[in-house]
Design a protein around this motif. Structure first.
Motif, PDB file in Angstrom:
ATOM      1  N   SER A  56      25.965  -3.156  -5.855  1.00 26.01           N
ATOM      2  CA  SER A  56      25.155  -2.872  -4.547  1.00 26.01           C
ATOM      3  C   SER A  56      24.923  -4.021  -3.703  1.00 26.01           C
ATOM      4  CB  SER A  56      23.940  -2.085  -5.126  1.00 26.01           C
ATOM      5  OG  SER A  56      23.321  -3.193  -5.978  1.00 26.01           O
ATOM      6  N   GLY A  57      25.156  -5.335  -4.351  1.00 23.05           N
ATOM      7  CA  GLY A  57      24.931  -6.427  -3.431  1.00 23.05           C
ATOM      8  C   GLY A  57      25.711  -6.632  -2.092  1.00 23.05           C
ATOM      9  N   MET A  58      26.977  -6.150  -2.397  1.00 22.89           N
ATOM     10  CA  MET A  58      28.197  -6.191  -1.314  1.00 22.89           C
ATOM     11  C   MET A  58      27.537  -5.183  -0.095  1.00 22.89           C
ATOM     12  SD  MET A  58      32.066  -5.027  -1.451  1.00 22.89           S
ATOM     13  CE  MET A  58      31.922  -5.795  -3.011  1.00 22.89           C
ATOM     14  N   LEU A  59      27.334  -3.983  -0.855  1.00 25.66           N
ATOM     15  CA  LEU A  59      26.544  -3.062   0.416  1.00 25.66           C
ATOM     16  C   LEU A  59      25.379  -3.200   0.895  1.00 25.66           C
ATOM     17  CD1 LEU A  59      27.377  -0.247   1.272  1.00 25.66           C
ATOM     18  CD2 LEU A  59      26.208   0.887  -0.544  1.00 25.66           C
ATOM     19  N   ALA A  60      24.659  -4.047   0.320  1.00 23.05           N
ATOM     20  CA  ALA A  60      23.323  -4.367   0.832  1.00 23.05           C
ATOM     21  C   ALA A  60      23.622  -5.609   2.033  1.00 23.05           C
ATOM     22  CB  ALA A  60      22.423  -5.262  -0.185  1.00 23.05           C
ATOM     23  N   GLY A  61      24.524  -6.433   1.720  1.00 22.42           N
ATOM     24  CA  GLY A  61      24.774  -7.545   2.882  1.00 22.42           C
ATOM     25  C   GLY A  61      25.605  -6.647   3.963  1.00 22.42           C
ATOM     26  N   ALA A  62      26.307  -5.509   3.662  1.00 25.83           N
ATOM     27  CA  ALA A  62      27.051  -4.809   4.884  1.00 25.83           C
ATOM     28  C   ALA A  62      25.938  -4.217   5.553  1.00 25.83           C
ATOM     29  CB  ALA A  62      27.992  -3.833   4.309  1.00 25.83           C
ATOM     30  N   LEU A  63      24.787  -3.434   4.738  1.00 29.44           N
ATOM     31  CA  LEU A  63      23.716  -2.934   5.786  1.00 29.44           C
ATOM     32  C   LEU A  63      23.022  -3.967   6.560  1.00 29.44           C
ATOM     33  CD1 LEU A  63      22.422  -0.437   2.865  1.00 29.44           C
ATOM     34  CD2 LEU A  63      23.745   0.063   5.077  1.00 29.44           C
ATOM     35  N   TYR A  64      22.751  -5.083   6.024  1.00 27.98           N
ATOM     36  CA  TYR A  64      22.102  -6.014   6.746  1.00 27.98           C
ATOM     37  C   TYR A  64      23.161  -6.524   8.103  1.00 27.98           C
ATOM     38  CZ  TYR A  64      19.592 -10.435   7.928  1.00 27.98           C
ATOM     39  OH  TYR A  64      18.854 -11.552   8.550  1.00 27.98           O
ATOM     40  N   TYR A  65      24.242  -6.792   7.903  1.00 27.71           N
ATOM     41  CA  TYR A  65      25.401  -7.174   8.806  1.00 27.71           C
ATOM     42  C   TYR A  65      25.279  -6.068  10.026  1.00 27.71           C
ATOM     43  CZ  TYR A  65      29.918  -7.092  10.909  1.00 27.71           C
ATOM     44  OH  TYR A  65      30.839  -7.065  11.921  1.00 27.71           O
ATOM     45  N   MET A  66      25.289  -4.441   9.476  1.00 30.04           N
ATOM     46  CA  MET A  66      25.305  -3.372  10.586  1.00 30.04           C
ATOM     47  C   MET A  66      24.150  -3.439  11.605  1.00 30.04           C
ATOM     48  SD  MET A  66      25.052   0.599   9.740  1.00 30.04           S
ATOM     49  CE  MET A  66      23.393   0.233   9.389  1.00 30.04           C
ATOM     50  N   LEU A  67      22.727  -3.941  10.755  1.00 25.69           N
ATOM     51  CA  LEU A  67      21.843  -4.264  11.782  1.00 25.69           C
ATOM     52  C   LEU A  67      21.972  -5.109  13.088  1.00 25.69           C
ATOM     53  CD1 LEU A  67      18.383  -3.857   9.524  1.00 25.69           C
ATOM     54  CD2 LEU A  67      19.565  -2.365  11.286  1.00 25.69           C
ATOM     55  N   GLY A  68      22.492  -6.274  12.448  1.00 26.81           N
ATOM     56  CA  GLY A  68      22.458  -7.146  13.624  1.00 26.81           C
ATOM     57  C   GLY A  68      23.901  -6.903  14.750  1.00 26.81           C
ATOM     58  N   SER A  69      24.854  -6.401  14.064  1.00 27.52           N
ATOM     59  CA  SER A  69      26.172  -6.162  14.706  1.00 27.52           C
ATOM     60  C   SER A  69      25.912  -4.955  15.615  1.00 27.52           C
ATOM     61  CB  SER A  69      27.296  -6.106  13.916  1.00 27.52           C
ATOM     62  OG  SER A  69      27.125  -4.685  13.166  1.00 27.52           O
ATOM     63  N   THR A  70      25.067  -4.054  15.438  1.00 27.86           N
ATOM     64  CA  THR A  70      24.891  -2.864  16.229  1.00 27.86           C
ATOM     65  C   THR A  70      24.089  -3.511  17.429  1.00 27.86           C
ATOM     66  OG1 THR A  70      25.048  -1.474  14.408  1.00 27.86           O
ATOM     67  CG2 THR A  70      24.255  -0.601  16.265  1.00 27.86           C
ATOM     68  N   LEU A  71      22.837  -4.208  17.105  1.00 31.52           N
ATOM     69  CA  LEU A  71      22.021  -4.539  18.154  1.00 31.52           C
ATOM     70  C   LEU A  71      22.794  -5.413  19.049  1.00 31.52           C
ATOM     71  CD1 LEU A  71      18.825  -5.191  16.062  1.00 31.52           C
ATOM     72  CD2 LEU A  71      19.187  -3.253  17.560  1.00 31.52           C
ATOM     73  N   GLY A  72      23.768  -6.441  18.334  1.00 28.82           N
ATOM     74  CA  GLY A  72      24.606  -7.358  19.297  1.00 28.82           C
ATOM     75  C   GLY A  72      25.481  -6.514  20.258  1.00 28.82           C
ATOM     76  N   ILE A  73      25.979  -5.586  19.527  1.00 34.42           N
ATOM     77  CA  ILE A  73      27.180  -4.843  20.458  1.00 34.42           C
ATOM     78  C   ILE A  73      26.541  -4.407  21.579  1.00 34.42           C
ATOM     79  CG2 ILE A  73      28.998  -3.149  20.376  1.00 34.42           C
ATOM     80  CD1 ILE A  73      29.600  -4.036  17.584  1.00 34.42           C
ATOM     81  N   ALA A  74      25.235  -3.500  21.340  1.00 31.90           N
ATOM     82  CA  ALA A  74      24.698  -3.018  22.387  1.00 31.90           C
ATOM     83  C   ALA A  74      24.319  -3.774  23.443  1.00 31.90           C
ATOM     84  CB  ALA A  74      23.550  -1.902  21.990  1.00 31.90           C
ATOM     85  N   ALA A  75      23.564  -5.000  23.040  1.00 33.36           N
ATOM     86  CA  ALA A  75      23.241  -6.060  24.164  1.00 33.36           C
ATOM     87  C   ALA A  75      24.425  -6.355  24.988  1.00 33.36           C
ATOM     88  CB  ALA A  75      22.346  -6.992  23.313  1.00 33.36           C
ATOM     89  N   LEU A  76      25.550  -6.699  24.307  1.00 31.50           N
ATOM     90  CA  LEU A  76      26.602  -7.038  24.874  1.00 31.50           C
ATOM     91  C   LEU A  76      27.244  -6.056  25.994  1.00 31.50           C
ATOM     92  CD1 LEU A  76      29.026  -9.139  24.927  1.00 31.50           C
ATOM     93  CD2 LEU A  76      30.024  -8.091  23.371  1.00 31.50           C
ATOM     94  N   PHE A  77      27.054  -4.731  25.701  1.00 26.39           N
ATOM     95  CA  PHE A  77      27.792  -3.797  26.531  1.00 26.39           C
ATOM     96  C   PHE A  77      26.715  -3.868  27.686  1.00 26.39           C
ATOM     97  CE2 PHE A  77      29.935  -1.393  23.384  1.00 26.39           C
ATOM     98  CZ  PHE A  77      30.796  -1.383  23.902  1.00 26.39           C
ATOM     99  N   LEU A  78      25.500  -4.179  27.634  1.00 21.76           N
ATOM    100  CA  LEU A  78      24.434  -4.097  28.635  1.00 21.76           C
ATOM    101  C   LEU A  78      24.725  -5.210  29.533  1.00 21.76           C
ATOM    102  CD1 LEU A  78      21.093  -2.939  27.021  1.00 21.76           C
ATOM    103  CD2 LEU A  78      22.729  -1.608  28.252  1.00 21.76           C
ATOM    104  N   LEU A  79      25.116  -6.395  28.873  1.00 18.58           N
ATOM    105  CA  LEU A  79      25.292  -7.760  29.466  1.00 18.58           C
ATOM    106  C   LEU A  79      26.388  -7.848  30.468  1.00 18.58           C
ATOM    107  CD1 LEU A  79      24.431 -11.303  28.196  1.00 18.58           C
ATOM    108  CD2 LEU A  79      26.769 -11.062  29.124  1.00 18.58           C
ATOM    109  N   VAL A  80      27.470  -7.342  29.897  1.00 20.47           N
ATOM    110  CA  VAL A  80      28.814  -7.316  30.644  1.00 20.47           C
ATOM    111  C   VAL A  80      28.855  -6.543  31.880  1.00 20.47           C
ATOM    112  CG1 VAL A  80      30.287  -7.736  28.483  1.00 20.47           C
ATOM    113  CG2 VAL A  80      29.841  -5.420  29.425  1.00 20.47           C
ATOM    114  N   GLU A  81      28.161  -5.613  31.993  1.00 21.08           N
ATOM    115  CA  GLU A  81      27.927  -4.979  33.303  1.00 21.08           C
ATOM    116  C   GLU A  81      27.201  -5.623  34.368  1.00 21.08           C
ATOM    117  OE1 GLU A  81      26.210  -2.624  36.623  1.00 21.08           O
ATOM    118  OE2 GLU A  81      24.813  -2.888  35.170  1.00 21.08           O
ATOM    119  N   LEU A  82      26.305  -6.539  33.925  1.00 21.63           N
ATOM    120  CA  LEU A  82      25.596  -7.590  34.691  1.00 21.63           C
ATOM    121  C   LEU A  82      26.586  -8.561  35.377  1.00 21.63           C
ATOM    122  CD1 LEU A  82      21.939  -7.669  32.924  1.00 21.63           C
ATOM    123  CD2 LEU A  82      22.695  -6.304  34.910  1.00 21.63           C
ATOM    124  N   VAL A  83      27.390  -9.098  34.388  1.00 17.47           N
ATOM    125  CA  VAL A  83      28.273 -10.391  34.730  1.00 17.47           C
ATOM    126  C   VAL A  83      29.209  -9.730  35.751  1.00 17.47           C
ATOM    127  CG1 VAL A  83      29.934 -11.900  33.663  1.00 17.47           C
ATOM    128  CG2 VAL A  83      27.600 -11.349  32.549  1.00 17.47           C
TER     129      VAL A  83
END
Length: 540
Positions: free
Chosen positions: A334-361
């Motif tokens: 379960s430790g591996m999956l816990a790390g993946a879930l934590y990674y998923m939170l950050g990557s999803t927020l980051g990718i969404a922000a990147l899509f918003l940012l690139v349109e402004l750039v």
């Protein structure tokens, strides 16, 4: 709404809000925005409350059950709440608020029924997270996809229409296979309830088990299409690149719906210790995850535009999650999956922000300017609406602020310290070295892919960042409103909070992963809660 009915609120709120806004004229955008924002804030409040309720006092997981029409399992429709469901509801609600505020800067007025489509998509996403049976999962998938078709085409333009056709065809074919798989399961087992099906799996006859495994494989293909696994997800980068910035940012959560369903079904039916079906399909998940990470890494290195890089970043994130799920099914712990879930939170927020940012750039470049001008001619520019004055506050030193935000997103998506991408990968790598897959060749290959994909992301984003923010010369700065940059900064702030509060967040992820590895918690929670509820009603 009484506490026992709170579970259905994430579905009812966007449904009622989306239906109500169909009654308003398209020129009444202020009213529609207010209704949409109120609905998203209400969904976030409900999701946070449900997340608190899903946590057991002992640190375990509580199962919440809602029976629609009071029909018993497996005959009726039920909604199920656990830690993973609550986590995904909070994530989708947070993204919806950021995307909606960004769209207020102009994108909401470049097409028809933006707010209603947005709410119906949220209804489908939340329903997919909450549903406890496969047929209603299909229903919510179709609601989500139907709304996403409209959002993908929002703003018009030949590129969006072309990408939309590919997207629609792929998902229609996937929906057909979804029905085939569901029909096969029902024909063999007589149930589509996830908990009831998981209860029956260990006792299936050999011939029935083979048929159910075939049906599950078909369903797996469907969910992997939505998750963007290679080669089923080769359509994704071009499609997300063509979508408007708000639609693409919200689509970041759609791939996670596919990942969520894979986690739910796989760990209910094929978790370690679940009998003869244990580990079914795990090797294919690992191989698919590795292939997707490799394809995403090569794609992001070969891309020359930020939107396409963001699309390949989605594939790398999905491949990481799917591959980790396969390793966990093989006994990775379960430790591996816990790390993946934590990674998923950050990557999803980051990718969404990147899509918003690139349109402004990219704003002001010829292709983007032409597309915006075309949509303005077709649907009217927002500033021309007599009821709506959206000029707002223009942000000074725009390129400096965008450059700093882009740098932070590059660090996050590449998995560099100290942001959640780094923390999640370290937890995953540590668990691989200590868990049940340590020493296996597949674990070492996956660790290498995890590191190389981060390096590829860093190289690609640094290259385009230098070209855009450093070597661009004295180009005119794009006009960016405060209402457009604020959601990006808010998402980055949430990423910083995840880093600051890494320990309590990781404890939640560890308990969530542990609950997934114990399918009997979910099964008994659904079936026992149902009996308890009926007994209480009979006593009253």
């Amino acid at each position: 709404m009484t506490p026992q009915h709170l579970v259905i609120a994430p579905i009812l709120i966007p449904l009622l809000a989306g239906a109500a806004m169909l009654l308003y004229d398209e020129r009444q955008r202020r009213v529609k925005f207010a209704v949409s924002l109120g609905a998203c804030l209400a969904m976030l409040a409900v999701a946070v409350e449900l997340l608190i309720r899903a946590k057991a006092p002992s640190g375990g997981s509580l199962i919440g059950l809602y029976l629609l029409g009071d029909w018993p399992t497996p005959f009726g429709i039920n909604l199920v709440l656990d830690r993973l469901t609550a986590l995904m509801l909070v994530l989708s609600s947070v993204l919806s608020i950021a995307v909606l505020i960004y769209a207020w800067g102009g994108w909401q007025g470049r097409g028809q029924h933006f707010h209603s489509l947005f709410m119906f998509q949220m209804m489908g996403v939340n329903g997919a997270f909450l549903t406890g049976d496969l047929f209603n999962l299909f229903v919510f998938f179709e609601i989500m996809l139907a709304a996403s078709y409209g959002l993908l085409l929002h703003g018009s333009g030949p590129e969006r229409v072309r990408a939309g056709m590919h997207y629609i065809v792929m998902n229609l074919v996937a929906s057909l296979f979804f029905l085939v798989g569901v029909s096969m399961i029902y024909g063999v087992t007589g149930t589509l309830n996830m908990a009831d099906l998981a209860r029956m799996m260990p006792d299936l006859l050999a011939r029935d088990r083979a048929m159910v495994h075939a049906a599950m494989a078909i369903l797996g293909l469907v969910f992997l299409v939505k998750a963007g696994i290679w080669p089923l997800g080769m359509w994704l980068p071009a499609t997300y690149q063509a979508a408007s910035a708000p639609a693409a940012a919200m689509f970041a959560i759609l791939t996670k719906v596919g990942v969520y369903v894979i986690l739910r079904i796989a760990f209910l039916n094929f978790a370690p210790g679940s009998g003869e079906s244990a580990g079914f399909g795990a090797e294919l998940l690992v191989v698919g995850g590795l292939a997707t990470m490799a394809f995403g890494s090569l794609g992001i290195l070969g891309s020359q535009t930020m939107p396409r890089m963001a699309g390949y970043a989605v594939l790398i994130s999905s491949g990481t999650m799917i591959g980790t799920a396969g390793l966990a099914l093989l006994g990775g712990g379960s430790g591996m999956l816990a790390g993946a879930l934590y990674y998923m939170l950050g990557s999803t927020l980051g990718i969404a922000a990147l899509f918003l940012l690139v349109e402004l750039v990219d704003r002001g470049q010829s292709a983007v300017a032409a597309m915006l001008a075309l949509s303005a001619d077709l649907f009217g520019a927002p500033d021309e609406d007599p009821e709506e004055d959206q000029t707002g506050l223009v942000v000074p030193a725009t390129m400096t602020l965008l450059g700093l935000s882009f740098a932070a997103l590059a660090v996050l998506l590449a998995g560099l310290p100290p942001l959640p991408g780094f923390v999640g990968k370290v937890v995953m790598l540590t668990a691989m070295l200590k868990g049940g897959v340590s020493g296996q060749v597949v674990a070492w290959v996956f660790m290498a892919a995890l590191i190389v994909s981060g390096l590829a992301t860093l190289i690609a984003l640094l290259r385009v960042g230098v070209q855009t923010f450093w070597a661009a010369g004295d180009q005119d700065e794009p006009k960016v409103l405060a209402v457009e940059i604020a959601p990006i900064l808010a998402l980055l702030t949430l990423v910083a909070v995840l880093t600051w509060q890494a320990r309590p967040v990781m404890r939640y992820m560890e308990a969530t992963a542990a609950a997934l590895h114990r399918p009997e918690v979910y099964i008994s929670g659904v079936l026992t809660a149902e009996r308890t509820q009926h007994q209480r009603e009979e006593a009253e």
